[in-house]
Motif scaffolding. Structure first.
Motif, PDB file in Angstrom:
ATOM      1  N   UNK A 101       0.839  -1.214   0.000  1.00  0.00           N
ATOM      2  CA  UNK A 101       0.000   0.000   0.000  1.00  0.00           C
ATOM      3  C   UNK A 101       0.867   1.255   0.000  1.00  0.00           C
ATOM      4  N   UNK A 102       1.923   1.256   0.813  1.00  0.00           N
ATOM      5  CA  UNK A 102       2.837   2.402   0.839  1.00  0.00           C
ATOM      6  C   UNK A 102       3.448   2.633  -0.541  1.00  0.00           C
ATOM      7  N   UNK A 103       3.867   1.527  -1.172  1.00  0.00           N
ATOM      8  CA  UNK A 103       4.458   1.644  -2.511  1.00  0.00           C
ATOM      9  C   UNK A 103       3.426   2.167  -3.502  1.00  0.00           C
ATOM     10  N   UNK A 104       2.187   1.659  -3.410  1.00  0.00           N
ATOM     11  CA  UNK A 104       1.125   2.158  -4.298  1.00  0.00           C
ATOM     12  C   UNK A 104       0.898   3.644  -4.064  1.00  0.00           C
ATOM     13  N   UNK A 105       0.860   4.056  -2.791  1.00  0.00           N
ATOM     14  CA  UNK A 105       0.658   5.476  -2.487  1.00  0.00           C
ATOM     15  C   UNK A 105       1.814   6.316  -3.037  1.00  0.00           C
ATOM     16  N   UNK A 106       3.058   5.848  -2.902  1.00  0.00           N
ATOM     17  CA  UNK A 106       4.205   6.586  -3.451  1.00  0.00           C
ATOM     18  C   UNK A 106       4.114   6.671  -4.964  1.00  0.00           C
ATOM     19  N   UNK A 109       1.396   9.063  -5.872  1.00  0.00           N
ATOM     20  CA  UNK A 109       1.846  10.440  -5.651  1.00  0.00           C
ATOM     21  C   UNK A 109       2.815  10.841  -6.759  1.00  0.00           C
ATOM     22  N   UNK A 110       3.700   9.917  -7.150  1.00  0.00           N
ATOM     23  CA  UNK A 110       4.656  10.203  -8.208  1.00  0.00           C
ATOM     24  C   UNK A 110       3.929  10.473  -9.517  1.00  0.00           C
ATOM     25  N   UNK A 111       2.924   9.612  -9.852  1.00  0.00           N
ATOM     26  CA  UNK A 111       2.193   9.796 -11.105  1.00  0.00           C
ATOM     27  C   UNK A 111       1.414  11.101 -11.091  1.00  0.00           C
ATOM     28  N   UNK A 112       0.813  11.409  -9.939  1.00  0.00           N
ATOM     29  CA  UNK A 112       0.047  12.664  -9.843  1.00  0.00           C
ATOM     30  C   UNK A 112       0.986  13.866  -9.983  1.00  0.00           C
ATOM     31  N   UNK A 113       2.132  13.805  -9.351  1.00  0.00           N
ATOM     32  CA  UNK A 113       3.093  14.898  -9.453  1.00  0.00           C
ATOM     33  C   UNK A 113       3.593  15.019 -10.891  1.00  0.00           C
ATOM     34  N   UNK A 114       3.861  13.888 -11.521  1.00  0.00           N
ATOM     35  CA  UNK A 114       4.336  13.895 -12.899  1.00  0.00           C
ATOM     36  C   UNK A 114       3.263  14.465 -13.816  1.00  0.00           C
TER      37      UNK A 114
END
Length: 123
Positions: A101-106, A109-114
């Motif tokens: 779940x942490x990895x999915x959240x990261x 977040x990375x995809x949203x930031x990108x």
């Protein structure tokens, strides 16, 4: 004199007959005593044999009880060990799920930031 000799002979015969009867009675009494002693010995042997069998049975029953108690104790130990293994496996699965779940959240977040960054450059 003859009469006395005849009487003495007759008395000796009666005495001998009495001794023979007494000896015969004594032999019979001795024979009965020996038979009674044999009977007592046989009864004692039977009693001892029964007592030995009972002791053997009690020892076997006690050994069976100990074996059953040992088996139940081992079963409880195995159940406790199995429960510990299952609990450890559940904790490991929960840790792995939390990591996922942490990895999915990261990643999210990375995809949203990108996406925001790419949208900002385009706009």
């Amino acid at each position: 004199l003859r009469l006395r000799m005849a009487q003495a002979l007759r008395q000796a015969e009666l005495d001998a007959k009495g001794r023979r009867k007494a000896e015969e009675k004594e032999r019979i009494a001795m024979s009965r005593a020996i038979a009674a002693e044999h009977e007592r010995n046989e009864l004692q042997l039977e009693h001892d044999d029964i007592a030995r069998q009972m002791e053997d049975r009690e020892r076997h029953e006690e050994a069976d009880r100990r074996a059953e108690a040992d088996r139940l104790q081992k079963e409880r130990e195995l159940e406790a060990e199995q429960q510990m293994i299952e609990e450890a496996a559940a904790r490991k699965a929960a840790r792995e799920e939390a990591k996922r779940r942490e990895q999915e959240e990261r990643d999210q977040a990375f995809y949203e930031a990108a996406r925001r960054n790419s949208g900002a450059r385009i706009g």
